[in-house]
Design a protein around this motif. Structure first.
Motif, short mmCIF file in Angstrom:
data_model
loop_
_atom_site.label_atom_id
_atom_site.label_comp_id
_atom_site.label_asym_id
_atom_site.label_seq_id
_atom_site.Cartn_x
_atom_site.Cartn_y
_atom_site.Cartn_z
N ARG A 1 -0.13 -18.04 -1.64
CA ARG A 1 -1.47 -17.94 -1.08
C ARG A 1 -1.14 -18.45 0.55
O ARG A 1 -1.51 -17.38 1.24
N GLU A 2 -0.58 -18.76 0.80
CA GLU A 2 -0.19 -19.47 2.09
C GLU A 2 0.74 -18.82 3.51
O GLU A 2 0.86 -18.71 3.94
N LEU A 3 1.09 -17.72 1.92
CA LEU A 3 2.61 -17.71 2.81
C LEU A 3 2.85 -15.72 2.96
O LEU A 3 1.56 -15.11 2.29
N ALA A 4 3.81 -15.53 4.16
CA ALA A 4 3.31 -13.87 3.69
C ALA A 4 4.97 -13.09 3.84
O ALA A 4 5.75 -13.86 4.99
N TRP A 5 5.61 -12.38 3.60
CA TRP A 5 6.53 -12.23 3.81
C TRP A 5 7.26 -10.42 3.86
O TRP A 5 6.70 -9.96 2.99
N VAL A 6 7.80 -10.41 4.79
CA VAL A 6 8.54 -9.09 4.87
C VAL A 6 9.88 -8.99 4.85
O VAL A 6 10.36 -9.30 5.73
N PRO A 7 10.81 -8.26 3.83
CA PRO A 7 11.55 -8.17 3.94
C PRO A 7 12.33 -7.10 4.32
O PRO A 7 11.40 -6.44 4.97
N GLN A 8 13.30 -7.22 4.26
CA GLN A 8 14.18 -5.68 4.83
C GLN A 8 14.23 -5.29 4.66
O GLN A 8 13.48 -3.26 5.45
N GLN A 9 14.45 -4.79 3.18
CA GLN A 9 13.94 -3.52 2.80
C GLN A 9 12.42 -3.20 1.83
O GLN A 9 12.89 -3.75 0.13
N PRO A 10 11.13 -3.29 2.18
CA PRO A 10 9.91 -3.66 1.61
C PRO A 10 10.18 -2.26 0.64
O PRO A 10 9.99 -1.04 0.35
N ARG A 11 8.81 -2.69 -0.71
CA ARG A 11 8.79 -1.94 -1.56
C ARG A 11 7.71 -1.53 -1.61
O ARG A 11 6.45 -2.03 -1.92
N LEU A 12 7.65 0.05 -2.08
CA LEU A 12 5.93 0.41 -2.12
C LEU A 12 5.98 0.63 -3.65
O LEU A 12 6.99 1.53 -4.37
N PHE A 13 4.65 0.98 -4.45
CA PHE A 13 4.79 1.55 -5.34
C PHE A 13 4.07 2.84 -5.76
O PHE A 13 3.49 2.87 -4.41
N GLN A 14 4.02 3.13 -6.51
CA GLN A 14 3.45 4.96 -6.85
C GLN A 14 1.96 4.26 -6.60
O GLN A 14 1.37 3.65 -7.65
N GLY A 15 1.13 4.83 -5.80
CA GLY A 15 -0.24 4.78 -6.02
C GLY A 15 -0.44 5.39 -3.74
O GLY A 15 0.41 5.95 -3.40
N THR A 16 -2.33 5.01 -3.57
CA THR A 16 -2.12 5.25 -2.36
C THR A 16 -1.93 4.26 -1.28
O THR A 16 -1.49 3.15 -1.71
N ILE A 17 -1.83 5.07 -0.51
CA ILE A 17 -1.54 3.44 1.19
C ILE A 17 -2.22 2.47 1.13
O ILE A 17 -1.67 1.31 1.69
N ALA A 18 -3.16 2.79 1.06
CA ALA A 18 -4.40 1.82 0.75
C ALA A 18 -4.01 0.62 0.15
O ALA A 18 -3.84 -0.41 0.09
#
Length: 609
Positions: free
Chosen positions: A422-439
């Motif tokens: 919970r203390e981490l945030a990771w932004v990868p080279q190829q982020p993964r988006l999932f089926q759903g809304t942008i929000a």
């Protein structure tokens, strides 16, 4: 644990539904005995006693009620069987998904995605026949034939003896043939897993295959693999049909023998019996009809178990793959229980960290470096230098073979894993988006966030402008992997996730790679904003990212070889300066490199995978 024991150990997942299935099966069998008795009474009265319809009204009504009850019981039994199988499938799928999460990317990197998907989909679905059909059939085989024998023996011990002698032949030959089919079925399942993995690899690499003119050759390989699987399937089906024919044959033989003994003795009521039948008890027409109608019901559970034995073999083949996944040992560290007590932002320090994937394959060799609190540190190096291993260690997916990682003055190994993440945030080279809304995709790291917080995060990541221009705004649906959005838009949504998560330590795995200049500029501005008051580790090979770092670490063969700012390292003439020259297409003397001059790809700053 054997496959059979493993399958049986998951029976509790079915709950009461499995017991209900067996109960309905027993009820159906008892109703069949009653139905045979009433039908025998009606036929005996009509054929031998000359009764008319007006004399049989009550019996006919009771018979119709029995027909209806049997239909209702069958329907209820099917529902209970489906529920039992569905509960097992749901429970096992949950166990497998959680296990894969525990195993982490270090395990998944060595597995073929197609084979895992086959196990999680068709493999789990193949268990339905075992829990919904085979287990109830096996239990009913031990109950219903015994119940019928208890009814038949008092009426005619000869027919009961025939049933008792012929009944074991069906499961005996089922086991003999099934032992041959078991190995064929397991081989077929492995072929299916390999074929699925190969097909997924081909589909994912179809663009590359076309670019290199290898698509036709790969199509021939796919055709050959499909043909081999078809031949294997036909072998399994051949054995299945053979076993079914054998089971039906022995059941028919048993019924025929019973019919012969009953028929000759009924014939003896009007004609002398053959010598070989003398001494057998007499039998009435009512008894004979009753037993003849029960004979098919006696062999029916045995035949059904033989038929469902193939469901057991399919489940056993699939269970082997599930056991392999569930019994795998996670490479990640054992989570501690401490909570982080250092002030935010905090420093991260690697002290003589070693990591070995396997014997003779050292990824890190005494790695020592520090990321000071609130600073941006870039880690660069050639492919395979150990950058991805550093990320996996920080994310808790791996544990150091030797050495330790400190967060402030606390050892990472002592921290609660979920609390640390919970203390981490990771932004990868190829982020993964999932089926759903942008929000929903922006809320991935903070599901409880309200829409105002989502809008603020998107604005800081320079994503609000294009999101609000969409017809449904933040409620716009996107497809799997962000279908419908550009690469720059996907990267900015991933950056908005990091803003919304508001973690004190952010890891960027070359977040500006493969972007057009405008998208790269916007993402870089978002990274600069996110860096304020946070500790950043940037895995990079783009100079625009490296130049902005407070300190650059050059890793090679699992060790830090150089450390400093962009200006100081560029002037040293070392590893980093050569990388800068290669990135700019120049040699260290400033001459433009030609194709013959370029160093091998291993000298580039591409991110290790």
């Amino acid at each position: 644990m054997s496959v059979t024991l493993w399958l049986k150990s998951h029976r509790p997942l079915a709950g009461n539904a499995l017991k209900q299935t067996i109960g309905y099966g027993v009820g159906h069998g008892l109703l069949a005995i009653a139905q045979a008795w009433f039908l025998a009474l009606i036929l005996n009265a009509v054929v031998f006693e000359g009764a008319g319809l007006e004399d049989l009204g009550l019996l006919m009504a009771l018979l119709l009620v029995l027909f209806a009850l049997r239909a209702v019981v069958v329907w209820l039994g099917e529902r209970a069987a489906f529920t039992a199988a569905a509960q097992v499938r749901s429970g096992l799928r949950d166990q497998l998904y959680r296990q894969l999460q525990r195993l982490g990317p270090a395990y998944l990197a060595n597995e073929r995605s197609g084979a895992l998907v086959e196990t999680l989909t068709k493999g789990i679905d193949d268990l339905e026949g075992y829990y919904a059909r085979f287990l109830p059939a096996m239990t009913l085989t031990m109950i219903l034939p015994l119940a019928i024998l208890l009814v038949v023996f008092p009426a005619d011990w000869v027919a009961g003896a025939v049933m008792l002698v012929t009944a074991p032949l069906i499961p005996l030959f089922m086991i003999i043939i099934g032992s041959s089919a078991q190995s064929k079925n397991q081989r077929q399942w492995k072929q299916l897993a390999r074929m699925s993995a190969h097909f997924l690899d081909v589909i994912q690499g179809i663009t590359t295959l076309k670019l290199f003119g290898a698509s036709r050759r790969e199509a021939d390989v796919v055709a050959r693999v499909s043909r081999d699987y078809r031949l294997s399937t036909m072998q399994v089906l051949r054995v299945a049909f053979l076993s079914s024919a054998v089971l039906e044959f022995f059941a028919a033989i048993g019924i025929a023998i019973i019919a012969v003994f009953i028929g000759f003795r009924l014939y003896g009521l009007v004609m002398p019996l053959p010598d070989w039948l003398h001494g057998l008890p007499e039998i009435t027409y009512l008894q004979g009809l009753f037993i003849l109608m029960l004979a098919p019901e006696f062999y029916s559970p045995l035949r059904n178990m033989g038929t469902q034995y193939h469901a057991r073999m399919a489940a056993a083949a699939a269970a082997e793959q599930m056991m392999r996944v569930l019994e795998a040992t996670p490479q990640q560290r054992v989570a501690g229980r401490d909570v982080l007590r250092v002030a935010r932002p905090f420093a991260v320090r690697f002290e003589a960290v070693h990591y070995r994937y396997e014997e003779g394959r050292d990824a890190l060799c005494g790695l020592t470096f520090e990321i000071p609190a609130g600073q941006r540190v870039a880690l660069v190096g050639s492919s395979g230098a150990g950058k991805s291993t550093v990320i996996n260690l920080l994310l808790g997916f791996l544990a150091p073979t030797q050495g330790r990682i400190l967060i402030g003055d606390q050892a990472l190994a002592d921290l609660d894993l979920d609390a640390w993440r919970r203390e981490l945030a990771w932004v990868p080279q190829q982020p993964r988006l999932f089926q759903g809304t942008i929000a929903e995709n922006i809320r991935l790291g903070h599901p409880a966030a309200d829409l105002a917080a989502v809008r603020n995060a998107a604005a800081r990541a320079h994503a609000a402008e294009f999101i609000e221009a969409l017809p449904a705004g933040y409620e716009t649906l996107v497809g799997e992997r962000g279908v419908g959005l550009s690469g720059g838009q996907i990267q900015r949504i991933a950056l908005a996730r990091a803003f919304l998560r508001d973690a004190p330590l952010v890891i960027f795995d070359e977040a500006t790679a493969n972007l057009d200049p405008e998208s790269e500029r916007l993402v870089q501005q978002g990274i600069d904003d996110l860096a304020q008051g946070r500790t950043l580790l940037v895995i990079a090979h783009r100079l625009v990212t490296v130049r902005r770092a407070d300190r650059i670490l050059v890793i090679e063969a699992g060790r830090i070889r150089e450390s400093g700012t962009h200006e100081t390292l560029s002037a040293t003439g070392g590893i980093y300066s050569r990388m800068v020259a290669v990135d700019a297409g120049l040699d260290p003397g400033g001459r433009v490199l030609t194709g013959a001059d370029l160093p091998p790809a291993s000298a580039s700053l591409e991110t290790s995978r």
